[in-house]
Design an enzyme around this catalytic site. Structure first.
Site, short mmCIF file in Angstrom:
data_model
loop_
_atom_site.label_atom_id
_atom_site.label_comp_id
_atom_site.label_asym_id
_atom_site.label_seq_id
_atom_site.Cartn_x
_atom_site.Cartn_y
_atom_site.Cartn_z
N GLU A 127 0.85 -1.14 0.07
CA GLU A 127 0.03 -0.16 -0.02
C GLU A 127 0.82 1.12 -0.04
O GLU A 127 2.12 1.27 0.50
CB GLU A 127 -1.00 -0.02 1.01
CG GLU A 127 -0.21 0.26 2.51
CD GLU A 127 -0.05 1.79 3.19
OE1 GLU A 127 -0.57 2.47 2.22
OE2 GLU A 127 0.47 1.76 4.07
N ARG B 156 -6.09 0.12 3.82
CA ARG B 156 -5.27 0.27 2.40
C ARG B 156 -4.61 -1.00 1.52
O ARG B 156 -4.62 -0.99 0.22
CB ARG B 156 -4.30 1.31 2.20
CG ARG B 156 -5.03 2.77 2.38
CD ARG B 156 -3.93 4.00 2.20
NE ARG B 156 -2.74 3.94 2.98
CZ ARG B 156 -2.58 4.56 4.23
NH1 ARG B 156 -3.44 5.29 4.60
NH2 ARG B 156 -1.50 4.59 4.99
N SER C 44 9.28 5.29 4.52
CA SER C 44 8.60 6.45 4.84
C SER C 44 9.12 7.67 4.68
O SER C 44 10.10 8.08 5.56
CB SER C 44 8.12 6.30 6.38
OG SER C 44 7.07 7.39 6.73
N PHE D 137 4.27 17.40 14.38
CA PHE D 137 3.85 17.55 13.10
C PHE D 137 2.46 18.31 13.13
O PHE D 137 2.09 19.15 12.38
CB PHE D 137 3.76 16.13 12.31
CG PHE D 137 2.99 16.38 10.86
CD1 PHE D 137 3.99 17.12 9.88
CD2 PHE D 137 2.02 15.99 10.55
CE1 PHE D 137 3.68 17.67 8.86
CE2 PHE D 137 1.53 16.10 9.22
CZ PHE D 137 2.16 16.79 8.41
N HIS E 129 4.50 7.48 1.77
CA HIS E 129 5.39 6.01 2.31
C HIS E 129 4.62 4.93 1.46
O HIS E 129 3.77 4.99 0.58
CB HIS E 129 4.84 5.69 3.80
CG HIS E 129 3.54 5.27 4.16
ND1 HIS E 129 2.65 6.13 5.34
CD2 HIS E 129 2.64 4.60 3.60
CE1 HIS E 129 1.50 5.35 5.21
NE2 HIS E 129 1.42 4.53 4.20
#
Lengths: 345, 345
Positions: free
Chosen positions: A139, A174, A212, A299, A316
């Protein structure tokens, strides 16, 4: 809203997504689409390892020689070159080619000049870490619409904005295979040690791997300052934790790597590359460990401070592989290299 | 390891837990156990609302009168008294009794002196918000082993350390009904407005309610300072966000409340009390919203600073109710009170 799962890989779920069907993520993100003609991809890592700074140029020359074989006839769809210093203080360059055709990969790897490079007695350490997942076992996610990275460049096609992101557990949702499979780990790592010291490692079922990435090249002004001064140090601390103490939470190997040019010049792109006992272990660290929550929280604080208007590119790719879809070998590497750290002694 | 779900409420799952069967949480937590004789609980909120400080003593007297009826013969298993100032600046006292026998609740509420208090013309605002969930529609969690709070005191029995906690989505996994039900929201809020201005609100399917408590009475020294100076302000900011802008993420009502003595003296116990469109909306805020991630991140930072040795007591109870398991009415309350804020106008 579109699913991250490429339509031809969708099936009746026996395992539910975490979200309700009417879930709408608060901001957009995109996944790579998989061409129905692609059944399996190859993501390879060719590492060259040295400790003495005097060996750096020779290591770079070796990596460049290998890189040069990854021309149009190789079938490789994308190649990165990246560098890191590992937990033992060894410097490492890794050539990372991607294929969408395993037979092209095999033809390339058995070419004479490639075989010669792979067995060259350089005095340096060499390793191969090769993943060959079927496409239901990968994914991807990209935070910006401009271009993809890594496997996304090999797959070439981008999805519309996808529904399965911005919540914990979305990576699992995903994965095409996770529609019907828990991706539970199974079996053990296996080690074959030759008298030469060459070690081959067999992976167990459902080892999970994440690449990532961060690209701060497009940032400027306050966003750049916040990335470099606020986010990156916390990211680095988390990467260091996983590198040095990841075993506490199911992380076998972690490398915080910097993309470099063919002359070794660092670009403004970095990524974490890590191997995990299972996707569940990766989820556990991501969702619960203070070192990752610190990254995530910092973040999110920055995103708010910048009013959700970011140039920073985040992305990622995650794989969860069967024993047959992974291959690792280490030649003349120090004993803490990659999976060697897991060798019982 | 023991499940949070009381054994007699366990069934074959058609909906998977997020964790693998061998998941081990990194620290312990406990849930209340439910006696098989208890089929349904009652969690009631009797609010008295005023704006003029001169009315405070009269409001307290009213709350005390109601509290006095909750004696041993009432069948109430636990009663709290709490206070908050709402988004419109109105002060509010809420009497919160719990029953494990709905018929005892009905007998108490129809007593003459209780009925008289409920219909008294005081000039103050009055509301009732009553939940009567079946026991498959509640879950609880307690961070310390000493004693439980809220519904836990009514249920009286504690589980061994439970497996389903310390990961996002664990609240859902602790709900017995979520073994087989997605708890999707359904239908609409319904409002019945009498000419007197008395408003009755009917809830829709699967409204989710959380009471999430903090008890800093046992803390001291650095832990107490970190709670009051670092954690509490961030918690308050998150509570203020939900109170003022919760509608952006599916939160109908939020109150950040302080437990008080019968003479109105604040205790060192607080809690958030909120109503949500669905459990998924609650999960979404909790997992993804910067205001909650700030709370969580600050708490995790503190936990690390204190080396995981906390005296702070944290707990919560969550309900997800059918339309028949909730009842709300407002008498002489301002137009932003509780569910009235949702009244189309």
């Amino acid at each position: 809203m579109d699913s991250s799962i490429t339509p031809h890989l969708a099936c009746a779920r026996s395992r539910q997504r975490r979200i309700a069907d009417d879930y709408a993520p608060p901001y957009p993100a995109w996944s790579a689409r998989i061409d129905p003609a692609v059944e399996r991809v190859v993501m390879a890592n060719y590492g060259v390892q040295w400790r003495n700074p005097a060996d750096a140029l020779r290591a770079l020359a070796h990596a460049r020689d290998l890189h040069a074989t990854l021309d149009a006839t190789s079938g490789a769809r994308h190649v990165d070159l990246a560098r890191y210093v590992d937990e033992a203080g060894y410097d490492t360059l890794v050539v990372q080619p991607y294929w969408t055709d395993p037979s092209a990969f095999r033809r390339w790897e058995t070419r004479d000049e490639v075989a010669a490079l792979r067995s060259a007695e350089t005095g340096l350490g060499h390793f191969r870490e090769i993943l060959t997942p079927t496409v239901d076992r990968l994914e991807t996610l990209y935070s910006t619409e401009d271009e993809m990275e890594g496997i996304g460049r090999a797959l070439a096609t981008r999805s519309p904005p996808v529904q399965e992101h911005a919540y914990w557990g979305s990576a699992r949702d995903r994965f095409p295979i996770a529609q019907t499979d828990a991706l539970a780990p199974g079996g053990q790592l296996g080690f074959t040690v030759a008298s030469s010291g060459h070690v081959t490692v067999g992976g167990h079922a459902n080892i999970a791997i994440i690449r990532s990435g961060q690209d701060w090249g497009p940032t400027s002004g306050e966003e750049r300052r916040l990335y470099l001064e606020e986010i990156e140090p916390v990211l680095r601390a988390g990467m260091d934790f996983l590198r040095d103490r990841g075993g506490e939470c199911g992380c076998y190997v972690n490398r915080y790597m910097r993309i470099v040019d063919l002359d070794g010049t660092p670009q403004e792109k970095s990524f974490g590359w890590s191997y995990w006992r299972s996707l569940a272990d990766m989820e556990g660290w991501s969702e619960g460990h203070p070192t990752h929550l610190a990254i995530f929280g910092t973040f999110m604080k920055t995103v708010q401070a910048l009013n959700f208007d970011l140039k920073l590119r985040l992305w990622h790719e995650v794989y969860a592989v069967t024993p047959e879809q992974q291959y690792y070998d280490y030649r003349n590497c120090h004993a803490e290299t990659g999976f060697l750290k897991q060798l019982p002694r």
